[in-house]
Design a protein around this motif. Structure first.
Motif, PDB file in Angstrom:
ATOM      1  N   ALA A 203       4.641 -27.195 -18.625  1.00 27.80           N
ATOM      2  CA  ALA A 203       3.405 -26.471 -18.328  1.00 27.80           C
ATOM      3  C   ALA A 203       2.226 -27.419 -18.487  1.00 27.80           C
ATOM      4  N   THR A 204       1.294 -27.335 -17.531  1.00 30.94           N
ATOM      5  CA  THR A 204       0.095 -28.166 -17.591  1.00 30.94           C
ATOM      6  C   THR A 204      -1.112 -27.321 -17.236  1.00 30.94           C
ATOM      7  N   VAL A 205      -2.190 -27.541 -17.990  1.00 31.12           N
ATOM      8  CA  VAL A 205      -3.471 -26.934 -17.641  1.00 31.12           C
ATOM      9  C   VAL A 205      -4.533 -28.021 -17.742  1.00 31.12           C
ATOM     10  N   GLY A 206      -5.370 -28.100 -16.692  1.00 33.90           N
ATOM     11  CA  GLY A 206      -6.413 -29.115 -16.651  1.00 33.90           C
ATOM     12  C   GLY A 206      -5.861 -30.457 -16.211  1.00 33.90           C
ATOM     13  N   PRO A 207      -6.711 -31.490 -16.161  1.00 36.99           N
ATOM     14  CA  PRO A 207      -8.105 -31.492 -16.591  1.00 36.99           C
ATOM     15  C   PRO A 207      -9.045 -30.770 -15.621  1.00 36.99           C
ATOM     16  N   GLY A 208      -8.642 -30.618 -14.371  1.00 35.53           N
ATOM     17  CA  GLY A 208      -9.453 -29.833 -13.422  1.00 35.53           C
ATOM     18  C   GLY A 208      -9.109 -28.370 -13.558  1.00 35.53           C
ATOM     19  N   PHE A 209      -9.342 -27.613 -12.494  1.00 30.42           N
ATOM     20  CA  PHE A 209      -9.067 -26.179 -12.520  1.00 30.42           C
ATOM     21  C   PHE A 209      -7.673 -25.906 -11.958  1.00 30.42           C
ATOM     22  N   THR A 210      -6.659 -26.482 -12.630  1.00 31.16           N
ATOM     23  CA  THR A 210      -5.268 -26.303 -12.222  1.00 31.16           C
ATOM     24  C   THR A 210      -4.444 -25.832 -13.406  1.00 31.16           C
ATOM     25  N   ILE A 211      -3.446 -25.003 -13.096  1.00 34.48           N
ATOM     26  CA  ILE A 211      -2.494 -24.541 -14.102  1.00 34.48           C
ATOM     27  C   ILE A 211      -1.136 -24.459 -13.413  1.00 34.48           C
ATOM     28  N   THR A 212      -0.125 -25.092 -14.028  1.00 30.29           N
ATOM     29  CA  THR A 212       1.193 -25.134 -13.399  1.00 30.29           C
ATOM     30  C   THR A 212       2.293 -24.931 -14.431  1.00 30.29           C
ATOM     31  N   LEU A 213       3.431 -24.468 -13.933  1.00 28.19           N
ATOM     32  CA  LEU A 213       4.658 -24.382 -14.714  1.00 28.19           C
ATOM     33  C   LEU A 213       5.772 -24.867 -13.806  1.00 28.19           C
ATOM     34  N   LYS A 214       6.406 -25.983 -14.197  1.00 27.93           N
ATOM     35  CA  LYS A 214       7.411 -26.604 -13.337  1.00 27.93           C
ATOM     36  C   LYS A 214       8.698 -26.870 -14.103  1.00 27.93           C
ATOM     37  N   ARG A 215       9.785 -26.895 -13.350  1.00 25.82           N
ATOM     38  CA  ARG A 215      11.067 -27.327 -13.903  1.00 25.82           C
ATOM     39  C   ARG A 215      11.026 -28.836 -14.101  1.00 25.82           C
ATOM     40  N   SER A 216      12.009 -29.382 -14.801  1.00 25.82           N
ATOM     41  CA  SER A 216      12.050 -30.836 -15.022  1.00 25.82           C
ATOM     42  C   SER A 216      12.190 -31.596 -13.703  1.00 25.82           C
ATOM     43  N   THR A 217      12.638 -30.920 -12.634  1.00 26.42           N
ATOM     44  CA  THR A 217      12.760 -31.528 -11.319  1.00 26.42           C
ATOM     45  C   THR A 217      11.425 -31.590 -10.583  1.00 26.42           C
ATOM     46  N   GLY A 218      10.384 -30.941 -11.146  1.00 28.04           N
ATOM     47  CA  GLY A 218       9.079 -30.911 -10.513  1.00 28.04           C
ATOM     48  C   GLY A 218       8.838 -29.694  -9.644  1.00 28.04           C
ATOM     49  N   VAL A 219       9.839 -28.825  -9.521  1.00 28.67           N
ATOM     50  CA  VAL A 219       9.719 -27.619  -8.702  1.00 28.67           C
ATOM     51  C   VAL A 219       8.966 -26.537  -9.492  1.00 28.67           C
ATOM     52  N   VAL A 220       7.982 -25.906  -8.851  1.00 28.95           N
ATOM     53  CA  VAL A 220       7.205 -24.837  -9.485  1.00 28.95           C
ATOM     54  C   VAL A 220       8.128 -23.661  -9.802  1.00 28.95           C
ATOM     55  N   VAL A 221       7.978 -23.109 -10.994  1.00 24.62           N
ATOM     56  CA  VAL A 221       8.782 -21.971 -11.437  1.00 24.62           C
ATOM     57  C   VAL A 221       8.261 -20.691 -10.776  1.00 24.62           C
ATOM     58  N   THR A 222       9.143 -20.034 -10.011  1.00 23.82           N
ATOM     59  CA  THR A 222       8.831 -18.714  -9.458  1.00 23.82           C
ATOM     60  C   THR A 222       9.771 -17.665 -10.036  1.00 23.82           C
ATOM     61  N   SER A 223      10.962 -18.107 -10.483  1.00 28.38           N
ATOM     62  CA  SER A 223      11.894 -17.207 -11.161  1.00 28.38           C
ATOM     63  C   SER A 223      12.745 -18.002 -12.135  1.00 28.38           C
ATOM     64  N   LEU A 224      13.168 -17.315 -13.191  1.00 28.70           N
ATOM     65  CA  LEU A 224      14.002 -17.904 -14.242  1.00 28.70           C
ATOM     66  C   LEU A 224      15.099 -16.925 -14.584  1.00 28.70           C
ATOM     67  N   LYS A 225      16.189 -17.462 -15.116  1.00 25.44           N
ATOM     68  CA  LYS A 225      17.224 -16.598 -15.681  1.00 25.44           C
ATOM     69  C   LYS A 225      16.818 -16.228 -17.102  1.00 25.44           C
ATOM     70  N   ALA A 226      17.128 -15.006 -17.493  1.00 28.02           N
ATOM     71  CA  ALA A 226      16.832 -14.550 -18.852  1.00 28.02           C
ATOM     72  C   ALA A 226      17.541 -15.455 -19.852  1.00 28.02           C
ATOM     73  N   GLY A 227      16.914 -15.653 -20.991  1.00 31.84           N
ATOM     74  CA  GLY A 227      17.489 -16.484 -22.047  1.00 31.84           C
ATOM     75  C   GLY A 227      16.401 -17.285 -22.725  1.00 31.84           C
ATOM     76  N   THR A 228      16.817 -18.314 -23.456  1.00 31.81           N
ATOM     77  CA  THR A 228      15.895 -19.123 -24.241  1.00 31.81           C
ATOM     78  C   THR A 228      15.593 -20.432 -23.513  1.00 31.81           C
ATOM     79  N   TRP A 229      14.308 -20.718 -23.370  1.00 23.72           N
ATOM     80  CA  TRP A 229      13.821 -21.901 -22.663  1.00 23.72           C
ATOM     81  C   TRP A 229      12.867 -22.676 -23.562  1.00 23.72           C
ATOM     82  N   LYS A 230      12.804 -23.970 -23.336  1.00 26.26           N
ATOM     83  CA  LYS A 230      11.827 -24.814 -24.019  1.00 26.26           C
ATOM     84  C   LYS A 230      10.646 -25.009 -23.069  1.00 26.26           C
ATOM     85  N   PHE A 231       9.449 -24.656 -23.528  1.00 27.99           N
ATOM     86  CA  PHE A 231       8.214 -24.851 -22.771  1.00 27.99           C
ATOM     87  C   PHE A 231       7.448 -26.011 -23.399  1.00 27.99           C
ATOM     88  N   VAL A 232       7.239 -27.089 -22.655  1.00 31.49           N
ATOM     89  CA  VAL A 232       6.430 -28.206 -23.114  1.00 31.49           C
ATOM     90  C   VAL A 232       5.064 -28.045 -22.448  1.00 31.49           C
TER      91      VAL A 232
END
Length: 96
Positions: free
Chosen positions: A8-37
């Motif tokens: 997950a990244t926010v800034g430095p401009g007006f951007t906010i993202t959540l991506k997989r380690s592959t760089g693909v934007v997260v639109t859906s996830l499987k239920a369970g435990t995830w690590k968010f950096v």
């Protein structure tokens, strides 16, 4: 068991993202435990994650920081946003 790491990244401009380690934007996830950096790169933004199961994790607006959260997600819709800037808001679905 952790299913994977999400970046997950926010800034430095007006951007906010959540991506997989592959760089693909997260639109859906499987239920369970995830690590968010979370890389909060701006003192005028924060990264705030909310969703089912009382998920409510946030960084501080005035602080530039990098944190790691271990979050268990359940089926439903999750939101990540910057609290001071309502246009910086996105969602993703969690499926069983």
């Amino acid at each position: 068991t952790i299913k994977g790491t999400l970046n997950a990244t926010v800034g430095p401009g007006f951007t906010i993202t959540l991506k997989r380690s592959t760089g693909v934007v997260v639109t859906s996830l499987k239920a369970g435990t995830w690590k968010f950096v979370v890389d909060d790169k701006s003192s005028v933004h924060n990264f705030h994650l909310t969703g089912p199961g009382s998920v409510n994790k946030t960084t501080t607006v005035k602080q530039i920081t990098k944190v790691t959260w271990t979050v268990t997600v359940k089926p439903g819709t999750y939101t990540y946003k910057c609290d001071p800037h309502t246009s910086m808001k996105k969602t993703f679905k969690v499926v069983a």
